[in-house]
Scaffold this motif. Sequence first.
Motif, PDB file in Angstrom:
ATOM      1  N   UNK A  51     -14.057   1.549  10.421  1.00  0.00           N
ATOM      2  CA  UNK A  51     -12.984   2.328  10.625  1.00  0.00           C
ATOM      3  C   UNK A  51     -11.742   1.423  10.335  1.00  0.00           C
ATOM      4  N   UNK A  52     -11.834   0.208  10.784  1.00  0.00           N
ATOM      5  CA  UNK A  52     -10.850  -0.831  10.358  1.00  0.00           C
ATOM      6  C   UNK A  52     -10.725  -1.148   8.859  1.00  0.00           C
ATOM      7  N   UNK A  58      -6.734   2.240   2.748  1.00  0.00           N
ATOM      8  CA  UNK A  58      -5.667   3.224   3.044  1.00  0.00           C
ATOM      9  C   UNK A  58      -4.550   2.614   2.358  1.00  0.00           C
ATOM     10  N   UNK A  59      -4.381   1.374   2.863  1.00  0.00           N
ATOM     11  CA  UNK A  59      -3.325   0.698   2.815  1.00  0.00           C
ATOM     12  C   UNK A  59      -3.231   0.058   1.042  1.00  0.00           C
ATOM     13  N   UNK A  60      -4.288  -0.144   0.707  1.00  0.00           N
ATOM     14  CA  UNK A  60      -4.485  -0.517  -0.532  1.00  0.00           C
ATOM     15  C   UNK A  60      -4.188   0.484  -1.525  1.00  0.00           C
ATOM     16  N   UNK A  61      -4.717   1.770  -1.434  1.00  0.00           N
ATOM     17  CA  UNK A  61      -4.255   2.857  -2.079  1.00  0.00           C
ATOM     18  C   UNK A  61      -2.955   3.245  -1.965  1.00  0.00           C
ATOM     19  N   UNK A  62      -2.467   3.119  -0.899  1.00  0.00           N
ATOM     20  CA  UNK A  62      -0.799   3.453  -0.698  1.00  0.00           C
ATOM     21  C   UNK A  62      -0.135   2.467  -1.732  1.00  0.00           C
ATOM     22  N   UNK A  63      -0.508   1.197  -1.657  1.00  0.00           N
ATOM     23  CA  UNK A  63       0.162   0.200  -2.599  1.00  0.00           C
ATOM     24  C   UNK A  63       0.242   0.585  -4.013  1.00  0.00           C
ATOM     25  N   UNK A  64      -1.148   1.193  -4.511  1.00  0.00           N
ATOM     26  CA  UNK A  64      -1.381   1.701  -5.754  1.00  0.00           C
ATOM     27  C   UNK A  64      -0.815   3.137  -5.836  1.00  0.00           C
ATOM     28  N   UNK A  65       0.071   3.726  -5.095  1.00  0.00           N
ATOM     29  CA  UNK A  65       0.652   4.856  -4.912  1.00  0.00           C
ATOM     30  C   UNK A  65      -0.193   6.180  -5.271  1.00  0.00           C
ATOM     31  N   UNK A  66      -1.595   6.062  -4.935  1.00  0.00           N
ATOM     32  CA  UNK A  66      -2.714   6.890  -4.990  1.00  0.00           C
ATOM     33  C   UNK A  66      -2.664   7.359  -3.473  1.00  0.00           C
ATOM     34  N   UNK A  67      -1.654   8.424  -3.196  1.00  0.00           N
ATOM     35  CA  UNK A  67      -1.440   8.822  -1.967  1.00  0.00           C
ATOM     36  C   UNK A  67      -2.416   9.771  -1.293  1.00  0.00           C
ATOM     37  N   UNK A  68      -3.202  10.359  -2.295  1.00  0.00           N
ATOM     38  CA  UNK A  68      -4.239  11.321  -1.927  1.00  0.00           C
ATOM     39  C   UNK A  68      -5.369  10.612  -1.464  1.00  0.00           C
ATOM     40  N   UNK A  76      -9.724   9.185   8.366  1.00  0.00           N
ATOM     41  CA  UNK A  76     -10.960   8.449   8.634  1.00  0.00           C
ATOM     42  C   UNK A  76     -10.668   7.373   9.789  1.00  0.00           C
ATOM     43  N   UNK A  77      -9.731   6.433   9.396  1.00  0.00           N
ATOM     44  CA  UNK A  77      -9.094   5.469  10.231  1.00  0.00           C
ATOM     45  C   UNK A  77      -8.596   5.770  11.873  1.00  0.00           C
ATOM     46  N   UNK A  82      -7.550   2.401  18.840  1.00  0.00           N
ATOM     47  CA  UNK A  82      -6.399   1.520  18.965  1.00  0.00           C
ATOM     48  C   UNK A  82      -5.667   1.710  17.640  1.00  0.00           C
ATOM     49  N   UNK A  83      -6.031   2.179  16.659  1.00  0.00           N
ATOM     50  CA  UNK A  83      -5.143   2.075  15.394  1.00  0.00           C
ATOM     51  C   UNK A  83      -4.798   3.618  15.026  1.00  0.00           C
ATOM     52  N   UNK A  84      -5.141   4.400  15.994  1.00  0.00           N
ATOM     53  CA  UNK A  84      -5.010   5.909  15.753  1.00  0.00           C
ATOM     54  C   UNK A  84      -3.586   6.434  15.447  1.00  0.00           C
ATOM     55  N   UNK A  85      -2.502   5.905  15.995  1.00  0.00           N
ATOM     56  CA  UNK A  85      -0.932   6.290  15.844  1.00  0.00           C
ATOM     57  C   UNK A  85      -0.496   5.642  14.460  1.00  0.00           C
TER      58      UNK A  85
END
Length: 228
Positions: A51-52, A58-68, A76-77, A82-85
């Motif tokens: 899950x980590x 998720x962060x990697x795709x966000x930086x690539x602007x692949x938001x989907x 999933x994360x 402890x990383x829910x929020x």
Amino acid sequence: MKLKRLYSAKKSLAAGLLAVSLSLFSFSSCESTELTVPVPGQGAVKTRNIYTEYYILGDSYFKLEDYKKAAENYELAMKKKDQYWAAYYKLAKCYVYTSEWNKALPMYRKILERDPENASLKASLAYIYSMQGDFKKSVSIYEELLEAQPDNQEYLENYLAVLAADNKRFEKKNADKYLQAYESLKTNYPENKNLKTFEEKYKDLMKIEDEEESGESEEKSEGSETQS
């Protein structure tokens, strides 16, 4: 003599069998330990790590602007407590970037409930309301933000944009608010590149307002003539 030899032979045979049996036991014990006895907590650690990894992906795709793709991994994360929020907030941001306002709105409202004094969250919520066409709520939030930070350039620009977008209700009251915010922006940020746009927009809106007022006057006049 024969009896001694026989006893000695039996003793050697017994010792040999014992050695073989011990070696077999030792081997099978080691083998069964590796195959059937897990390290305590190992499964849970692997799950947490997975899950980590989803969060990192998720962060990697966000930086690539692949938001989907980023949204899929943040969902999933969120299964890791402890990383829910953190994942929840980033998922909400993904919905903003993909213009999924109906998904983003309840999530931002929920996050703001947890952090009600967070100006950045309020601004995001005001933006979402404006994109949904709920200008009244958007204006209300920006006015609250400007009360706390009257010279904030971003808030002034967004406030003016929302007031201008709500041209169906650009009455005298909103016109005064618009002009006041425009003057504040012009005074504090004379180099702002959008000043000219806001000025022209104001003129257009006032022209529409004047036309509507004159139209209403003509209708009243025609009505009174008909009655007479």
